[in-house]
Motif scaffolding. Structure first.
Motif, PDB file in Angstrom:
ATOM      1  N   GLU A  61      63.788  20.133  33.405  1.00  0.00           N
ATOM      2  CA  GLU A  61      64.809  20.243  34.444  1.00  0.00           C
ATOM      3  C   GLU A  61      64.195  20.843  35.703  1.00  0.00           C
ATOM      4  O   GLU A  61      63.368  21.760  35.620  1.00  0.00           O
ATOM      5  CB  GLU A  61      65.983  21.102  33.972  1.00  0.00           C
ATOM      6  CG  GLU A  61      66.716  20.528  32.766  1.00  0.00           C
ATOM      7  CD  GLU A  61      67.988  21.289  32.471  1.00  0.00           C
ATOM      8  OE1 GLU A  61      68.538  21.893  33.407  1.00  0.00           O
ATOM      9  OE2 GLU A  61      68.420  21.288  31.303  1.00  0.00           O
ATOM     10  N   LYS A 105      64.965  20.691  23.237  1.00  0.00           N
ATOM     11  CA  LYS A 105      66.412  20.842  23.145  1.00  0.00           C
ATOM     12  C   LYS A 105      66.878  21.083  21.717  1.00  0.00           C
ATOM     13  O   LYS A 105      67.847  21.817  21.484  1.00  0.00           O
ATOM     14  CB  LYS A 105      67.091  19.591  23.708  1.00  0.00           C
ATOM     15  CG  LYS A 105      68.594  19.724  23.866  1.00  0.00           C
ATOM     16  CD  LYS A 105      69.195  18.537  24.543  1.00  0.00           C
ATOM     17  CE  LYS A 105      70.699  18.705  24.743  1.00  0.00           C
ATOM     18  NZ  LYS A 105      71.041  19.874  25.548  1.00  0.00           N
ATOM     19  N   ALA A 123      70.428  27.543  23.199  1.00  0.00           N
ATOM     20  CA  ALA A 123      71.103  27.049  24.399  1.00  0.00           C
ATOM     21  C   ALA A 123      71.415  28.173  25.382  1.00  0.00           C
ATOM     22  O   ALA A 123      71.324  27.988  26.604  1.00  0.00           O
ATOM     23  CB  ALA A 123      72.388  26.313  24.015  1.00  0.00           C
ATOM     24  N   SER A 124      71.784  29.349  24.881  1.00  0.00           N
ATOM     25  CA  SER A 124      72.086  30.472  25.776  1.00  0.00           C
ATOM     26  C   SER A 124      70.831  30.950  26.499  1.00  0.00           C
ATOM     27  O   SER A 124      70.897  31.388  27.646  1.00  0.00           O
ATOM     28  CB  SER A 124      72.717  31.616  24.985  1.00  0.00           C
ATOM     29  OG  SER A 124      71.839  32.074  23.970  1.00  0.00           O
ATOM     30  N   THR A 153      70.225  28.499  29.352  1.00  0.00           N
ATOM     31  CA  THR A 153      71.210  28.735  30.413  1.00  0.00           C
ATOM     32  C   THR A 153      70.870  29.981  31.222  1.00  0.00           C
ATOM     33  O   THR A 153      70.998  29.988  32.453  1.00  0.00           O
ATOM     34  CB  THR A 153      72.612  28.867  29.799  1.00  0.00           C
ATOM     35  OG1 THR A 153      72.915  27.695  29.031  1.00  0.00           O
ATOM     36  CG2 THR A 153      73.654  29.051  30.884  1.00  0.00           C
ATOM     37  N   GLU A 154      70.418  31.039  30.542  1.00  0.00           N
ATOM     38  CA  GLU A 154      70.076  32.278  31.243  1.00  0.00           C
ATOM     39  C   GLU A 154      68.852  32.092  32.128  1.00  0.00           C
ATOM     40  O   GLU A 154      68.807  32.606  33.263  1.00  0.00           O
ATOM     41  CB  GLU A 154      69.827  33.393  30.225  1.00  0.00           C
ATOM     42  CG  GLU A 154      69.418  34.730  30.820  1.00  0.00           C
ATOM     43  CD  GLU A 154      70.492  35.355  31.680  1.00  0.00           C
ATOM     44  OE1 GLU A 154      70.160  36.282  32.449  1.00  0.00           O
ATOM     45  OE2 GLU A 154      71.660  34.932  31.591  1.00  0.00           O
ATOM     46  N   LYS A 183      67.846  29.297  33.603  1.00  0.00           N
ATOM     47  CA  LYS A 183      68.249  28.513  34.767  1.00  0.00           C
ATOM     48  C   LYS A 183      69.145  29.329  35.692  1.00  0.00           C
ATOM     49  O   LYS A 183      69.079  29.169  36.926  1.00  0.00           O
ATOM     50  CB  LYS A 183      68.963  27.243  34.302  1.00  0.00           C
ATOM     51  CG  LYS A 183      68.064  26.272  33.556  1.00  0.00           C
ATOM     52  CD  LYS A 183      68.738  24.931  33.318  1.00  0.00           C
ATOM     53  CE  LYS A 183      69.926  25.061  32.402  1.00  0.00           C
ATOM     54  NZ  LYS A 183      70.521  23.733  32.098  1.00  0.00           N
ATOM     55  N   ARG A 184      69.968  30.206  35.137  1.00  0.00           N
ATOM     56  CA  ARG A 184      70.842  31.032  35.981  1.00  0.00           C
ATOM     57  C   ARG A 184      70.030  31.996  36.834  1.00  0.00           C
ATOM     58  O   ARG A 184      70.297  32.166  38.030  1.00  0.00           O
ATOM     59  CB  ARG A 184      71.824  31.811  35.105  1.00  0.00           C
ATOM     60  CG  ARG A 184      72.846  32.629  35.888  1.00  0.00           C
ATOM     61  CD  ARG A 184      73.684  33.486  34.966  1.00  0.00           C
ATOM     62  NE  ARG A 184      72.921  34.570  34.395  1.00  0.00           N
ATOM     63  CZ  ARG A 184      72.743  35.757  34.991  1.00  0.00           C
ATOM     64  NH1 ARG A 184      73.291  35.981  36.177  1.00  0.00           N
ATOM     65  NH2 ARG A 184      72.052  36.713  34.406  1.00  0.00           N
TER      66      ARG A 184
END
Length: 648
Positions: free
Chosen positions: A312, A330, A335-336, A339-340, A342-343
Motif C-alpha cells: 500500500e 495479509k 489487521a490492527s 491499521t495502526e 498506516k494511521r
C-alpha cells in the motif's frame, strides 16, 4: 621681466603639485586604510514574518489590498474568458461569410460547448473562493474545464516561467474537431524514449474516435485503447497533478475536460542493486536495497513469492509528497497492527521527510529513549523473514534502508547470517552477542565499583597487581575510564568520517599509539587500556548500529552511578534500565517479549533451534495464522525409502 615671472609661477606650481603627490604617496604607504568593500549582505525577515509598522497599524489598508488582489484575480479570469469568446465570435463571423464545411461547423460547435461549460465555472462565488486560495491550499482545488485556466494555476504552483525544470509541451489531439492539449513533465525525471514512443506518438497519430462527445468518454478511450504505457491513472485535482509530475510521470491536460491522465514515464538515474555494506554475510544473500522504491518492493517479492503480499502506498509531506510503501502478508499480519502503522504514517504533518530515520522518529512510541524500536535493514532476505513472521515493512522512496515493525530487543541481536548457519554455530554466535552486549554495558562500571568500594571482593594478588599498575598514575580510576572512553569514541567517529581506504588503518594505528603513549606518560594504567579495549571489541559484536549506540549511552550512565555508590549504584542503574525496557513498547508489542510479559517465543530468541522445530510464529505478534509449519515438516523421516524400478 613679465616673462620671467610667468615661468617662475609655473615652476612653483609644478613643485607644489610634486610635493602634494609625494605626500599622498607616503600617506597611502604609511597609514592603513581598509580596502573599499560593498555593503555586506544581511538576511532580513520577510514582510510576512515581520510586517512593516504602517501595515501593522492600519488593518483597513491591509483589507483594501486583499480586496484589490481578489478583484484583480476575478477580472483576470473574466478577461481571459472574454478573449476566448471574442476569438470564437471572430471564427463564427468568418464562417458565416462563406459556406462552412462539416469539419468547421463541428469545430465551432465543440468550442462553443467548451466555452459554455467554462462559463459555469466563472460564477462570482467560485471566483471569490479561488482568489482567496494561497499556493498551498490551491493544490487541493479541482481542475477547470478550461485548459488556459488550468495552465494559469500550474504557472502559480510551479513558478513559471522562472522554473526551468517543468516542461509544458503543447500538442493537438487529432480528433473531429481537433482539440488542444498539454503534456506536463519534469526534465530529467522522465524516460525520453518512453515519452516519445509510448505517449506522444500514440496521441499524435491516433485515429479519431467515433461517437465520443464528452470528456469522460475521451479519457476512458485514451486509457484503454490509445496509451500503451504500463500505468495510466486518472485524476481530478491539482494535488493529483502535482503528485504525478513530482513523481516523474507525465500529466496530460485536455481542453474542455475537467480530468487529467497521469501516465507512467519514470526514468531518472538510480543506483543499481549492489552488495550490502553494513550487514555483510558469508553465506547469506548478496543483494541490498537501492534508492528506487519499486526496485525495493520487487526485491522483496523475489524473496517472498506469495500472492497475498500487499503493498500500500501513502504520501508523506505537505510540500514535497514522498511515496511510502507499507508491505505485509495479509493472511498472516494482525489487521490492527497494519491499521495502526498506516494511521501513524498518514497522520504525519510536515513539509518534507527525506530519510527513513526521520520517519522512524515520527512514528515510534518512545522517541526520547535511545533504544531503537524498529529494525532497520538493507537486506531483502531479512525483510522477507520478518514479513513471514507477521511483521510490517515500511519503505520510503529514495532510501536504501527498510523499517520493520514491531520489534523486540532480542530481534536486534539477530543477524542475517544466523539463518544460513547450522544450529550449533548459530546458537553460539547469538550467545556470544548477548555476552558481548553485557560486557559492553557493565564492564567499566563494574571495574570502578570493585576497585573503589569493594576491594575485598577481589583476590589479594589481583588487588596488588592493580595497585602496582596504578602506582604512577596521578588520576583516579573513573577519570581514566572517561578519558579512554572519549578517546575510543573519537577514534570510532574519525574512522567513519575519513575515506574507507584509510578508515580502518587510522583507527587501528590511532588506538595503538594513543594507548601506548598514555601508558608511557602515566596518564592511564595498563589494566584500564585492557578493560576499554575489551569493552570496545564487545560493542562491535552487536549487529544493530543503533542498538550499539544505545548501549554506549547506557554505559556512561552506569559508570557515573558506579563511581558514586559502587555496586549499589550499579545495581540501581541496572534495575532502572530493566524497568525502562519493560515499560517500552514497539507498536503495541512489549520490548522484552517473550520474557516480560511471558509468552511463547519459539526456538528463535536467545539460541536458534533447528528450522524443522520452529513450528509457530512469535506469540506476541498475535498473527492471524500462528502456525508456521506442521509438527512434522520433514516427512521423509516418517516413511521408508522406496525402491526404484531401475534398482536390482
Amino acid at each position: 621681466m613679465l616673462k620671467i615671472s610667468t615661468e617662475a609661477k609655473e615652476w612653483c606650481a609644478l613643485i607644489d603639485n610634486s610635493i602634494f603627490i609625494i605626500y599622498r604617496y607616503f600617506k597611502r604607504l604609511l597609514l592603513y586604510q581598509p580596502p573599499p568593500q560593498a555593503a555586506p549582505f544581511i538576511l532580513e525577515e520577510t514582510p510576512a514574518e515581520k510586517p512593516r509598522p504602517e501595515e501593522a497599524s492600519d488593518p483597513h489598508q491591509e483589507a483594501g489590498r486583499a480586496g484589490l488582489k481578489e478583484q484583480h484575480y476575478e477580472l483576470s479570469s473574466l478577461l481571459r474568458q472574454a478573449y476566448r469568446i471574442t476569438s470564437l465570435m471572430e471564427k463564427a463571423k468568418a464562417a458565416l461569410t462563406q459556406k462552412p464545411d462539416e469539419a468547421s461547423r463541428l469545430g465551432l460547435e465543440a468550442e462553443f460547448h467548451r466555452l459554455e461549460q467554462q462559463q459555469q465555472e466563472l460564477t462570482p462565488l467560485l471566483l471569490s473562493y479561488d482568489s482567496q486560495q494561497d499556493r498551498t491550499s490551491l493544490g487541493s482545488a479541482p481542475l477547470r474545464p478550461s485548459l488556459e485556466e488550468n495552465l494559469h494555476v500550474v504557472n502559480r504552483l510551479y513558478e513559471l516561467p522562472a522554473n526551468k525544470d517543468l516542461v509544458v509541451r503543447e500538442i493537438t489531439l487529432p480528433l473531429r474537431p481537433p482539440v488542444p492539449a498539454v503534456l506536463l513533465f519534469i526534465d530529467g525525471m522522465v524516460d525520453s524514449k518512453l515519452l516519445n514512443l509510448a505517449i506522444m506518438q500514440p496521441l499524435l497519430m491516433m485515429p479519431p474516435p467515433q461517437g465520443i462527445r464528452n470528456g469522460t468518454g475521451l479519457i476512458s478511450h485514451l486509457r484503454k485503447e490509445i496509451l500503451p504505457a504500463n500505468q495510466v491513472v486518472a485524476g481530478k485535482t491539482f494535488t493529483d497533478l502535482q503528485d504525478g509530475i513530482n513523481s516523474g510521470d507525465t500529466v496530460l491536460l485536455i481542453d474542455g475536460v475537467d480530468e487529467l491522465l497521469i501516465i507512467g514515464s519514470k526514468g531518472w538515474e538510480h543506483r543499481a542493486v549492489a552488495k550490502p555494506t553494513t550487514e555483510q554475510s558469508i553465506r547469506g544473500s548478496q543483494m541490498a536495497f537501492s534508492e528506487n522504491l519499486r526496485v525495493n518492493t520487487a526485491l522483496i517479492r523475489t524473496m517472498l513469492r506469495t500472492s497475498d503480499l500487499v503493498t500500500e502506498m501513502i504520501k508523506i509531506g505537505e510540500r514535497s509528497r514522498v511515496n511510502c510503501a507499507v508491505m505485509y502478508v495479509k493472511s498472516i499480519a494482525n489487521a490492527s497492527l497494519v491499521t495502526e502503522v498506516k494511521r501513524r504514517i498518514g497522520s504525519i504533518r510536515t513539509d518534507y521527510v527525506d530519510d527513513i530515520g526521520l520517519l522512524e522518529q515520527f512514528i515510534e512510541d518512545h522517541p526520547k529513549l535511545p533504544f531503537p524500536q524498529t529494525i532497520s535493514t538493507e537486506r531483502p532476505d531479512r525483510v522477507s523473514v520478518h514479513l513471514a513472521e507477521g511483521r510490517v515493512a515500511i519503505i520510503l522512496e529514495g532510501n536504501p534502508f527498510v523499517l520493520v515493525v514491531p520489534v523486540d530487543m532480542f530481534a536486534l541481536l539477530h543477524s542475517a547470517e544466523d539463518f544460513s548457519l547450522k544450529v550449533p554455530a548459530g546458537s553460539f554466535m547469538r550467545v556470544l552477542r548477548v555476552v558481548g552486549t553485557l560486557i559492553s554495558t557493565m564492564l567499566p562500571a563494574f571495574y570502578i565499583a570493585i576497585s573503589y568500594f569493594h576491594q575485598e571482593a577481589l583476590p589479594t594478588e589481583l588487588v596488588l597487581a592493580i595497585v602496582g599498575a596504578r602506582g604512577d598514575v596521578p588520576f583516579p580510576a573513573y577519570f581514566e575510564v572517561i578519558v579512554m572512553e572519549i578517546s575510543f569514541e573519537l577514534i570510532r567517529e574519525a574512522s567513519l568520517r575519513i575515506p574507507n581506504i584509510l578508515g580502518s588503518t587510522i583507527g587501528i594505528v590511532g588506538a595503538i599509539i594513543l594507548g601506548q603513549a598514555a601508558v608511557a606518560a602515566h596518564i592511564v594504567s595498563p589494566i584500564m587500556v585492557v578493560i576499554i579495549a575489551i569493552t570496545g571489541l564487545a560493542s562491535f559484536t552487536i549487529p544493530e548500529y543503533r542498538f550499539a549506540f544505545a548501549v554506549r549511552s547506557v554505559r556512561f550512565g552506569l559508570l557515573l552511578l558506579a563511581a558514586i555508590a559502587g555496586l549499589v549504584g550499579l545495581s540501581s542503574g541496572i534495575l532502572l534500565l530493566i524497568t525502562t525496557l519493560a515499560y517500552m513498547k514497539s507498536f503495541g508489542m512489549p520490548y522484552l517479549s517473550p520474557i516480560s510479559p511471558k509468552s511463547t517465543g519459539g526456538l528463535d530468541v536467545f539460541v536458534r533451534g533447528a528450522v524443522f522445530r520452529q513450528e509457530s510464529r512469535p506469540d506476541a505478534l498475535n498473527t492471524k495464522d500462528p502456525t508456521r509449519q506442521p509438527h512434522i515438516s520433514r516427512r521423509w523421516t516418517t516413511a521408508a525409502p522406496q525402491e526404484g524400478d531401475d534398482q536390482p
